[in-house]
Design an enzyme around this catalytic site. Structure first.
Site, PDB file in Angstrom:
ATOM      1  N   GLY A   1      36.166  40.895  46.525  1.00 48.41           N
ATOM      2  CA  GLY A   1      35.834  39.493  46.382  1.00 48.41           C
ATOM      3  C   GLY A   1      36.637  38.210  46.034  1.00 48.41           C
ATOM      4  N   CYS A   2      37.100  37.257  46.618  1.00 45.41           N
ATOM      5  CA  CYS A   2      37.629  36.252  45.458  1.00 45.41           C
ATOM      6  C   CYS A   2      36.864  36.327  43.787  1.00 45.41           C
ATOM      7  CB  CYS A   2      36.974  34.450  46.284  1.00 45.41           C
ATOM      8  SG  CYS A   2      38.072  34.616  48.049  1.00 45.41           S
ATOM      9  N   GLY A   3      38.445  35.689  43.428  1.00 44.31           N
ATOM     10  CA  GLY A   3      37.635  35.201  42.137  1.00 44.31           C
ATOM     11  C   GLY A   3      37.063  36.925  41.231  1.00 44.31           C
TER      12      GLY A   3
ATOM     13  N   HIS B   1      32.846  34.937  42.791  1.00 41.64           N
ATOM     14  CA  HIS B   1      32.571  35.601  41.997  1.00 41.64           C
ATOM     15  C   HIS B   1      31.919  35.124  40.810  1.00 41.64           C
ATOM     16  CE1 HIS B   1      32.238  39.636  44.544  1.00 41.64           C
ATOM     17  NE2 HIS B   1      33.305  38.770  44.557  1.00 41.64           N
TER      18      HIS B   1
ATOM     19  N   CYS C   1      41.520  36.934  45.554  1.00 40.88           N
ATOM     20  CA  CYS C   1      40.653  37.350  46.643  1.00 40.88           C
ATOM     21  C   CYS C   1      40.798  39.175  46.297  1.00 40.88           C
ATOM     22  CB  CYS C   1      41.021  37.043  48.329  1.00 40.88           C
ATOM     23  SG  CYS C   1      40.344  35.661  48.405  1.00 40.88           S
TER      24      CYS C   1
END
Lengths: 299, 299
Positions: A125-127, A195, B126
């Site tokens: 995921g990003c973040g 996220h 990411c």
């Protein structure tokens, strides 16, 4: 910069909710750049700041965040990482941007935090890119409510997101997430990582009276539907996810396993439903309608 | 699906390099979807699979990856997390997709791995979203070579990426990273997370004879220029980064601190230079040339 409501505050009516600070910091930063014509321009870029989380004075993690709703981010992080089982486990969350720290006090401590933080999974995921292995173990036990969404409601969601005033529009480089009931927007948040955004929504849901249920909700994200995004949506009990972006194989596998309806590539009139199509009430005739851009164009 | 060369193999000439397996797995997966007209379509989506890394039989982390170059990903992860100080610290990396595991054997063990893995920072990026705090501590000590890039070379890089055959074009939802010398493409890799992609490039550089230096290189990413992306580029000694996307405030601050040239929003003829413009040799007259799309359009 976002449409998220003011932070819910602890009130006599809901004394069991955590007391949250209301830390604020600028969400964008002006920079001077040089463009392809050699001209100097001023742009706004999104903030990105570290927030180190201490639970009962024990350092847990440092999150890199835009900083729009840090208290709800920390609450949702503790929820989605399964470090807190109930909003009532948390007595208070105090964020201080002077020291980039979030001080969490619990009611009676958080169980097994060592074991839970021991097994690190670095996700797609990003973040906020780290979930703990125990999260995956719980997927099999999730039962989602039999909710449906109509194609008309889906178009309403996509259009609401298109019209949203946002940090993204002013500065780019952030992800947005939103929670809907049908096509009714309940909350919207942006962060440098998607996220963080979904965790902030998880924290917001916990702060609603009675801790909001996800069964009749729809989760929207500008980011990709990876396994972690699908799992987090399912953990919140939200059976339908909508994304402007696409989907990965593991996200798809988890969505199919859970009967979670994953809709991607949703822009204007277009979308694809990747899983649980029985949750989507198709109205193909609506696909022929002119897109909102055309409807809003001068005649 | 990518232009990355075959994996370098251990040879008698370069016996000190790690022995790498050559694990292969499909990069895309066909799924059936329902579109807005109620029609069933078949799409390809990118793979996303867990890869649990064991160093000398000790579990370190689980990475979620596309799986294009898993051995180089693991090598670059160990490099960028500062878990290995030299490619010669690693004797072998063996990936087995039957069990989604990467077995790393070191020469004499990795120092201080507990301390290094103790301080977790969950970053904006990411994909591989976790760096360890010690990484940030080293930024101040980085000195970048005084390299420059011309605007013509920048356009060559952007056009090379535009023409690249990729998983992104066939399945979407992946990030691409590439390493250039001037406008010469050296290697290209994609992953579901852009941090995996940059780590794979770091691993590839370590596998080149003499461990390739970054001083005359340019790093390209489709993803945003967050603090972690800038730091990782600087760690590889690469003084110029180019992105199709934008930049965050902390990425900008780190780039300015290091004198690293960060160029974003680079598409066709357009771009903005966020930092160290002295490294970019402007040729504004080139900005007036028609974009490649126009040049390739029928007359």
């Amino acid at each position: 910069m976002t449409a998220i409501p003011d932070l819910p505050r602890r009130t006599p009516d809901d004394a069991a909710l955590p007391a949250l600070s209301n830390a604020r910091a600028p969400l964008t930063h002006a920079v001077e750049v040089v463009n392809e014509r050699g001209e100097h321009e001023h742009l706004h870029i999104p903030a990105e700041r570290p927030l180190t989380v201490y639970v009962d004075k024990r350092e847990i993690v440092t999150l890199m965040t835009l900083g729009a709703q840090p208290e709800l981010l920390v609450l949702g992080y503790l929820r989605n990482q399964r470090l807190a089982r109930s909003v009532h486990d948390i007595a208070s969350i105090t964020v201080d941007w002077e020291v980039n720290a979030a001080a969490v006090t619990t009611r009676g401590g958080i169980d097994h935090i060592e074991q839970r933080t021991a097994h690190k999974v670095v996700t797609t995921g990003c973040g906020q890119g780290s979930v703990f292995g125990s999260l995956m173990d719980e997927v099999d036990r999730i039962l989602l409510a039999p909710a449906q969404l109509t194609q008309a409601q889906l178009y309403g969601i996509v259009n609401a997101m298109r019209l949203m005033e946002s940090t993204y529009k002013s500065a780019g480089s952030v992800h947005g997430c939103a929670l809907f009931r049908g096509e009714e927007l309940l909350t919207f948040v942006e962060d440098v990582g998607r996220h963080n955004a979904i965790d902030t929504i998880a924290g917001w849901m916990w702060m609603q009276p009675g801790a909001m249920e996800g069964g009749d909700k729809v989760f929207y994200t500008t980011g990709r539907l990876t396994s972690e995004m699908v799992i987090k949506s399912a953990q919140m009990g939200v059976p339908i996810v909508v994304s402007r972006s696409g989907m990965t194989q593991m996200g798809h596998a988890v969505a199919q396993q859970l009967g979670l309806c994953a809709i991607g590539r949703a822009t204007n009139r277009r979308f694809v439903c990747y899983s649980a199509p029985e949750r989507l009430v198709l109205q193909p005739e609506l696909a022929q309608a002119p897109p909102p851009e055309a409807r809003t164009a001068p005649l």
